[in-house]
Design an enzyme around this catalytic site. Structure first.
Site, PDB file in Angstrom:
ATOM      1  CG  ASP A   1       3.438   1.135   9.510  1.00 10.15           C
ATOM      2  OD1 ASP A   1       3.577   1.373   8.297  1.00 10.15           O
ATOM      3  OD2 ASP A   1       3.260   2.029  10.355  1.00 10.15           O
TER       4      ASP A   1
ATOM      5  NE  ARG B   1      -6.968   4.882   5.802  1.00  2.81           N
ATOM      6  CZ  ARG B   1      -6.272   5.802   6.442  1.00  2.81           C
ATOM      7  NH1 ARG B   1      -6.701   6.268   7.595  1.00  2.81           N
ATOM      8  NH2 ARG B   1      -5.154   6.270   5.940  1.00  2.81           N
TER       9      ARG B   1
ATOM     10  CB  CYS C   1      -4.140  10.283  11.496  1.00  3.19           C
ATOM     11  SG  CYS C   1      -2.629   9.423  11.882  1.00  3.19           S
TER      12      CYS C   1
ATOM     13  CE  LYS D   1      -1.623   1.515   4.071  1.00  7.06           C
ATOM     14  NZ  LYS D   1      -1.313   2.899   4.448  1.00  7.06           N
ATOM     15  CG  ASN D   2       2.339   2.599   3.508  1.00  2.00           C
ATOM     16  OD1 ASN D   2       1.179   2.937   3.264  1.00  2.00           O
ATOM     17  ND2 ASN D   2       2.730   2.249   4.710  1.00  2.00           N
TER      18      ASN D   2
ATOM     19  NE  ARG E   1       1.540  10.148  10.382  1.00  2.37           N
ATOM     20  CZ  ARG E   1       0.880   9.151   9.783  1.00  2.37           C
ATOM     21  NH1 ARG E   1      -0.212   8.706  10.324  1.00  2.37           N
ATOM     22  NH2 ARG E   1       1.314   8.621   8.663  1.00  2.37           N
TER      23      ARG E   1
END
Ligand code: EPZ
Length: 434
Positions: A309, A401, A120, A22-23, A125
């Site tokens: 993560d 997500r 978030c 995803k990233n 962030r």
């Protein structure tokens, strides 16, 4: 409201195939606007974040076409430059990574307006390092129209940029702004994550001249123009790690396919250290665990250190291990919110500042849980799969997500999990699994 219902206590067994990262995908999809020609991007994970970003790119005027569920064609030749290059607030509010469009649009059109990403669930962030890089290249950056970041430049000149913080997002965003700048840009103290390398490789496949991605010094020589390309995104290191800890925490035996073992070294080494067994093959790893795991210490660090993560997923595994473990979160300031939820399952964890002291327990008891963010949500699913009895996990929008077909992949490993959106469906699940 949609939630997962889970009956724990099953040791997961079988095979799971990992999706594209995803990233990496978020940086690569944004980078496709740097050329007027068609880019065909394969192995795009089918998750909410990539779908929202593609809608934002289409909203700018690009042609976006799904060739299949994981292959996307982007042709940005239809984007009109100028002062209407504005990424709508609704997109950036949904996903922070829309800010990659700031770097890409600035790099190509010398103008961009993107809603300032809010903080978030895991921290403030800030984007000061992104702005520092853009200004170093000659752009002026200001906040306009109530929370929009506007970046514009007469021209972009390559410069030496020293990052005050090792930051994935700013490293990628400055690369995006610099590839078409005049002259040479050097990014010092750059982030080294695999997805940085993947974005650099994608840009080089378009004709960019980037050297050193994956080290802490990235050198970019600006080129006149970039061309279309075909590219396949690397496998998702964090999805792989999530299933590795899921196998360990449930005492299972799982083959995790379509991975790059080198990207998983920090995770594999920690799982081996606590008594799980990780076998590495060319493009897969097998994780086995039987009996009680041991405690350890973990500090999250930029790559190649232990990834932030993966911190919640590892905490859930250690909370079932023998003895006392300590996890220190050095990247984000608020990434222990799942601890309250885990405590309701019987976990014994005490958060002190940016560290969590974990006293292992024999087993979790099922509970009704709420996902506080993407990775913590995945970690709570792991806890529920390892627990005795039934659990539910709400607010799974966070999980959707970043994980494709999360419950489907877990069911294929024997896990008893269902996505339900009514009490009636929940009762039917309970009756069925007994
Ligand atoms: C990326 O976020 C990932 N998101 C995050 O993954 C990941 O946790 C993070 O990198 C670290 O690996 C995407 O790639 C879309 P950073 P990013 O900039 O780029 C500070 C997930 O679960 N900082 O590397 O926003 C920042 O506050 C998500 O998939 C500044 O101070 O992270 C943090 O403390 C969660 N100023 C540290 O740097 C800046 O201008 C690292 O942040 C930028 C960042």
């Amino acid at each position: 409201m949609e939630r997962y219902v889970i009956k724990g206590g099953v040791a997961l067994e079988g095979e799971v195939t990992i999706a594209g990262a995803k990233n990496a995908a978020l940086g690569i999809l944004a980078a496709a606007v740097l050329t007027d020609e068609e880019c065909i991007i394969e192995n795009v994970p089918s998750v909410e974040d990539t779908r929202v970003l593609l809608r934002a790119i289409e909203g700018l005027g690009a042609k976006v076409k799904y060739i299949d569920a994981h292959t996307v064609s982007i042709c940005a030749g239809t984007i009109r430059g100028g002062e209407d290059l504005c990424v709508d607030d609704m997109y950036i509010r949904k996903i922070r990574a829309s800010y990659y469009l700031l770097g890409a649009l600035l790099g190509k059109y010398h103008y961009a307006e993107v809603a300032l990403p809010g903080g978030c669930e895991i921290g403030l962030r800030p984007i000061d390092q992104h702005i520092k890089g853009f200004e170093a290249l000659g752009a002026s950056v200001d906040i306009v129209n109530g929370g929009m970041v506007r970046a514009q430049a007469e021209q972009l000149i390559g410069r030496h940029v020293y990052m005050d913080v090792v930051t994935v997002g700013a490293t990628i965003n400055i690369m995006l702004a610099a590839v078409l700048a005049e002259g040479k840009t050097t990014i010092e103290n750059a982030a080294k994550e695999p997805h940085i390398v993947d974005v650099a490789n994608f840009l080089n496949s378009m004709g960019a001249n980037i050297k050193g991605a994956g080290t802490d010094v990235i050198r970019i020589r600006g080129v006149q123009k970039l061309k279309g390309t075909e590219y396949s995104i690397i496998p998702d290191q964090i999805e792989a790690g999530t299933f590795m800890t899921m196998a360990a925490a449930t005492g299972g035996n799982v083959l995790i396919k379509n991975v790059i073992p080198k990207h998983l070294e920090a995770i594999s080494s920690k799982l081996n250290e606590i008594g799980a067994h990780v076998l590495e093959y060319d493009d897969s790893v097998r994780v086995m665990a039987d009996g009680r795991l041991k405690s350890t210490q973990i500090k999250t660090l930029p790559y190649p250190g232990f990834p932030t993560d993966m911190q919640p997923q590892m905490a859930v595994t250690l909370a079932l291990s023998q003895g006392t473990s300590i996890i220190t979160e050095s990247i984000f300031e608020n990434r222990f919110k799942y601890v309250n939820e885990l405590s309701r399952m019987g976990a014994r964890i005490k958060v002190e500042g940016n560290s969590a002291v974990i006293n292992g327990i024999e087993s979790y008891t099922g509970a009704n849980l709420v996902a506080p963010d993407l990775r913590a949500g995945a970690a709570l699913v792991i806890a529920a799969l390892a627990a005795e009895g039934f659990s539910t996990v709400e607010d799974i929008k966070y999980i959707l997500r970043g994980y494709e077909d999360f419950d489907g992949k877990i069911r294929a490993l024997g896990g008893k999990i269902e996505l339900v959106d009514s009490d009636k469906e929940l009762q039917k699940f309970k009756l069925r699994v007994g």
